[in-house]
Write a protein that holds these residues in place. Structure first.
Motif, PDB file in Angstrom:
ATOM      1  N   TRP A 144     -12.503 -29.730  -7.572  1.00  0.00           N
ATOM      2  CA  TRP A 144     -12.781 -31.054  -7.019  1.00  0.00           C
ATOM      3  C   TRP A 144     -11.819 -32.088  -7.601  1.00  0.00           C
ATOM      4  CZ3 TRP A 144     -14.624 -33.475  -3.152  1.00  0.00           C
ATOM      5  CH2 TRP A 144     -15.052 -34.797  -3.252  1.00  0.00           C
ATOM      6  N   ILE A 189      -8.448 -31.619  -6.063  1.00  0.00           N
ATOM      7  CA  ILE A 189      -8.393 -32.054  -4.663  1.00  0.00           C
ATOM      8  C   ILE A 189      -8.270 -33.576  -4.590  1.00  0.00           C
ATOM      9  CG2 ILE A 189      -9.783 -32.357  -2.590  1.00  0.00           C
ATOM     10  CD1 ILE A 189     -10.847 -29.643  -2.890  1.00  0.00           C
ATOM     11  N   LYS A 190      -9.029 -34.257  -5.447  1.00  0.00           N
ATOM     12  CA  LYS A 190      -9.098 -35.715  -5.330  1.00  0.00           C
ATOM     13  C   LYS A 190      -7.908 -36.414  -5.968  1.00  0.00           C
ATOM     14  CE  LYS A 190     -12.094 -35.974  -2.702  1.00  0.00           C
ATOM     15  NZ  LYS A 190     -11.992 -36.713  -1.447  1.00  0.00           N
ATOM     16  N   ILE A 192     -22.258 -37.269  -1.497  1.00  0.00           N
ATOM     17  CA  ILE A 192     -21.320 -38.361  -1.741  1.00  0.00           C
ATOM     18  C   ILE A 192     -20.903 -38.992  -0.412  1.00  0.00           C
ATOM     19  CG2 ILE A 192     -20.418 -37.652  -3.989  1.00  0.00           C
ATOM     20  CD1 ILE A 192     -18.127 -36.297  -2.481  1.00  0.00           C
ATOM     21  N   ASP A 198     -18.014 -39.459   2.020  1.00  0.00           N
ATOM     22  CA  ASP A 198     -17.106 -38.366   1.666  1.00  0.00           C
ATOM     23  C   ASP A 198     -17.892 -37.052   1.700  1.00  0.00           C
ATOM     24  OD1 ASP A 198     -14.815 -37.148   0.942  1.00  0.00           O
ATOM     25  OD2 ASP A 198     -14.542 -38.206  -0.948  1.00  0.00           O
ATOM     26  N   GLU A 199     -17.177 -35.911   1.547  1.00  0.00           N
ATOM     27  CA  GLU A 199     -17.865 -34.628   1.564  1.00  0.00           C
ATOM     28  C   GLU A 199     -17.489 -33.801   0.363  1.00  0.00           C
ATOM     29  OE1 GLU A 199     -17.592 -31.987   4.786  1.00  0.00           O
ATOM     30  OE2 GLU A 199     -18.478 -33.365   6.224  1.00  0.00           O
ATOM     31  N   LEU A 200     -18.450 -33.039  -0.123  1.00  0.00           N
ATOM     32  CA  LEU A 200     -18.186 -32.078  -1.178  1.00  0.00           C
ATOM     33  C   LEU A 200     -18.024 -30.717  -0.500  1.00  0.00           C
ATOM     34  CD1 LEU A 200     -18.062 -32.668  -4.165  1.00  0.00           C
ATOM     35  CD2 LEU A 200     -20.460 -32.078  -4.366  1.00  0.00           C
ATOM     36  N   GLN A 201     -16.917 -30.006  -0.797  1.00  0.00           N
ATOM     37  CA  GLN A 201     -16.689 -28.705  -0.157  1.00  0.00           C
ATOM     38  C   GLN A 201     -17.830 -27.741  -0.510  1.00  0.00           C
ATOM     39  OE1 GLN A 201     -14.343 -30.625  -1.084  1.00  0.00           O
ATOM     40  NE2 GLN A 201     -12.736 -30.532   0.451  1.00  0.00           N
TER      41      GLN A 201
END
Lengths: 383, 358
Positions: A217, A220-221, B327, B330-333
């Protein structure tokens, strides 16, 4: 070169006079006083005084260990002579002895020596921590990675690099803290009337997976360039090696030596199982905790210095075990072969795709995996 | 349920001696049936919720309207164009991951085994990186092809390596071969990713594992692969019961070890290759769900498979919903969420039970 050395050492083993010279005490012991014990292999006995304490040195581990040390020395010289500014081995040695030109001394001592030293110390420390974890879990696949250490250290470093925008010092602290906190959490979660290898592995896998997804994460961000820098660190690299990193690493490594010597016997006891160890008078749970602490600290300093380098801790003890023909994993030989493995891998990482420098972790993963594949082929042929 | 009389006859003595895993007739009892019905209901609820919940709030009635082809409001479009394919992908990928996990755990007799063990994920990632680095692949639709080819390649090599030697593909050899070859592939993959910034950028998103990126036209072949995989796994479930008793016992009971292993590997490749191709590497579903199923049903592989088919997609789609909501906007995979749901369950399981019964 290697064959020559082996020959020399074999001669030494066969010549009684030379063997005598290796003893700590100059006083020769009359053969009749030494009880003959059949160890099932060739051994040397070192004795202090005529009736003093003695230790038995097994010939094959000693010889292969010595050969590995010589190979490390040869690779170290090779590593210091290769590069965009090529030096001959004799120029390297002169520079190391302080007799080179200003230019060769700059290249060898300021640039290349710290990297070679770091590879040796980190490889050694990873090999030793691998031996500790494999003995504790009594599983050849047990390695510091399983207690979530690598991933936790990476998380700590990523948080410091990507969220706090920190430099080298804060990344080091971040990875150190991340690794230690992770290890502590895994240990506590796996603790239930003692630590059991299988439970430790599963808890480690679980925590690693959670941290791994946090890392994904963060990557990615993050901004692409920063994320890539972080990913290079995350695969383990010595490309940033220098004295400012090597000196603290060497100091801590030296400080850990006495602890390792003290823990060597409990480790061998534990390898035979908790009951056998307890029968030898080892208090198993404290010994396990201390071994775990030392193993984690070893991995922590390596990760802080060069990122999480994979597979050395896993492969080095296994390679050492097979090379020395020994049933058990010894810390010393695992350390020596770990150093050899990482030094060789780093030479490949630096020069295989020159001028592009790869992270050494990429090489250790590929080499370690291929070694495991080869091992499987060999064992399959046997069965 | 496929059955051959010979196998059940030879199996009956084992059943008398109290071997719970004996491949006799499928034991039907009210607890298992009730559990299966509850699991089916859970799946239905989760699938509905997946159509209903998301960054855009829709009226529950519009789901029915949209699925029956009426209405053309933005709500209907959101359901038909985004949420329905995504939910279907979640259902198929969940089934695929869960069953392949159950098969691999049964085959390798290793409770830690998951589809990643046979090198599927590393093979898929390797091929995708090669596609990105050398053939200029950038679209999800292109990744699918490479990832499937890579999974197939990796499983074939791992199976070849692991089954050399006289004793054939023993569980431990398959496991080691998978770990070893997977490591080689992932090392090379990592090297390529780090050499080139654009490859790195393409891979960091694919590597998280997401149902949102599954291309709609992938659903056709995805469902084909999953259907074939499910059929094969039902065919071998009986022999897997026998293999769980150990190689010698299984052979004595007339189970064909070689055929079972080959069929399992084919099924896993189909299921897991298709799932990874469609959604990227998603962990924990294949590792965890069979454990939960075994905990509810006991060691009969056929019950484990049935429960896994119902529970795995519930978990995956549920995780996907959570990822959409936590979130917002937005999206969490989903791959990130599954780790956060799966890991605590796994840790709880291993603390609760002694390791040998896992």
């Amino acid at each position: 070169m290697k064959r020559e050395n082996t020959l020399m050492l074999t001669d030494l083993a066969e010549d009684p006079a030379t063997q005598e010279g290796r003893r700590d005490s100059p006083a020769p012991v009359p053969p009749a006083e030494i009880p003959k014990i059949d160890f099932g292999e060739r051994v040397w006995r070192l004795r202090v005084g005529a009736h003093g304490p003695s230790i038995v040195i097994r010939a094959r581990p000693a010889l292969t260990g010595a050969a590995a040390v010589l190979a490390i020395a040869a690779l170290a010289v090779a590593g210091m002579s290769m590069g965009s500014f090529v030096l001959s081995p004799s120029e390297v040695l002169q520079a190391l002895l302080g007799q080179g030109t200003a230019k060769t001394e700059l290249v060898v001592i300021s640039w290349r020596l710290p990297r070679v030293l770091m590879a040796i110390v980190i490889g050694g420390a990873l090999g030793i921590s691998g031996a500790i974890f494999q003995s504790l879990t009594r599983n050849p696949l047990g390695s510091p990675d399983i207690i979530g250490f690598n991933v936790g250290a990476y998380t700590g470093a990523l948080v410091s690099m990507l969220l706090l925008g920190g430099g080298f010092v804060s990344t080091t602290i971040g990875s150190f803290a991340g690794g230690l906190v992770t290890a502590a959490v895994v240990y506590l979660l796996a603790f239930k009337r003692g630590i059991q290898g299988f439970r430790l592995i599963i808890v480690g896998i679980g925590i690693s997976a959670m941290l791994g997804s946090i890392n994904t994460w963060l990557i990615i961000k993050a901004d692409l360039h920063l994320a890539m820098m972080a990913a290079i660190w995350g695969s383990g690299t010595l490309n940033t090696a220098g004295w400012e990193r090597a000196v603290p690493l060497l100091l801590i490594a030296v400080l850990m030596v006495p602890a390792l010597m003290l823990l060597s016997r409990p480790l061998q006891g534990l390898e035979m199982g908790d009951d056998a160890a307890a029968a030898q008078g080892i208090s198993t749970e404290p010994a396990k905790l201390w071994l775990l602490v030392i193993g984690v600290c070893l991995t922590a300093i390596c990760t802080a210095a060069a990122g999480p380098i994979a597979f050395v801790a896993l492969a080095a003890p296994q390679i050492a075990r097979r090379m020395t023909g020994s049933g058990r994993v010894s810390m010393l030989s695992a350390g020596v072969f770990g150093a050899l493995l990482l030094l060789a891998s780093d030479l490949i990482a630096q020069h295989a795709l020159a001028p592009v420098q790869m992270p050494v972790g990429v090489v250790t993963v590929s080499l370690g995996g291929m070694y495991l594949v080869w091992l499987l082929f060999r064992e399959a042929k046997r069965s | 349920m496929p059955s051959t009389p010979t196998v059940s006859e030879t199996a009956s003595p084992a059943e008398k001696t109290g071997q719970a895993a004996a491949p006799g007739l499928m034991r039907v009892n009210s607890r298992r049936i009730a559990g299966a019905v509850a699991a089916l209901a859970l799946l239905a609820v989760v699938l509905t919720a997946s159509l209903l919940l998301g960054s855009r709030e829709v009226n529950p009635m519009s789901i029915i309207e949209a699925l029956t082809g009426q209405g053309s409001t933005p709500d209907h479009a959101a359901i038909i164009d985004f949420r329905a394919p995504r939910t279907l992908a979640g259902l198929l990928v969940g089934i695929a991951l869960g069953i392949s996990g159950a098969l691999i755990q049964a085959l390798t007799r290793n409770p830690l085994a998951d589809p990643g063990i046979l090198g599927v994920n590393s093979g898929a990632a390797f091929a995708v990186v090669m596609g990105v680095a050398f053939f200029g692949a950038r679209e999800m639709g292109e990744f699918v092809f490479y990832s499937f080819a890579g999974a197939l390649m990796a499983v074939s090599v791992v199976y070849f390596l692991g089954s050399r030697g006289r004793s054939g593909g023993t569980p431990i050899k398959l496991t080691l071969a998978g770990i070893a070859f997977g490591a080689v592939l992932s090392g090379i993959t990592q090297g390529f990713i780090l050499l080139d910034e654009s490859t790195f950028n393409a891979m960091r998103f694919w590597g998280a594992g997401s149902l949102a990126a599954t291309p709609g036209d992938a659903l056709g072949w995805l469902s084909g692969c999953v259907a074939a995989g499910v059929v094969i796994s039902l065919l071998v479930s009986r022999s897997l019961n026998a293999t769980s008793l150990g190689d010698d016992q299984a052979a004595a009971m007339g189970a064909s070890l070689g055929r079972t292993r080959v069929l399992v590997v084919i099924a896993v490749t189909l299921l897991c290759g298709a799932a990874t191709a469609a959604a990227g590497p998603i962990g924990f579903i294949g590792l965890m769900v069979p454990h939960v199923a075994r905990w509810i049903t006991g060691p009969d592989q056929r019950w484990i498979l049935l429960y896994t088919i119902l529970l795995a997609p519930s978990l995956l789609v549920g995780a996907d919903i959570v990822g959409r909501l936590v979130i917002r906007p937005d999206e969490l995979q989903v791959g990130i969420v599954t780790a956060f749901i799966g890991a605590p369950v796994l840790i709880w399981l291993v603390r609760r039970k002694s390791a040998s019964t896992l």
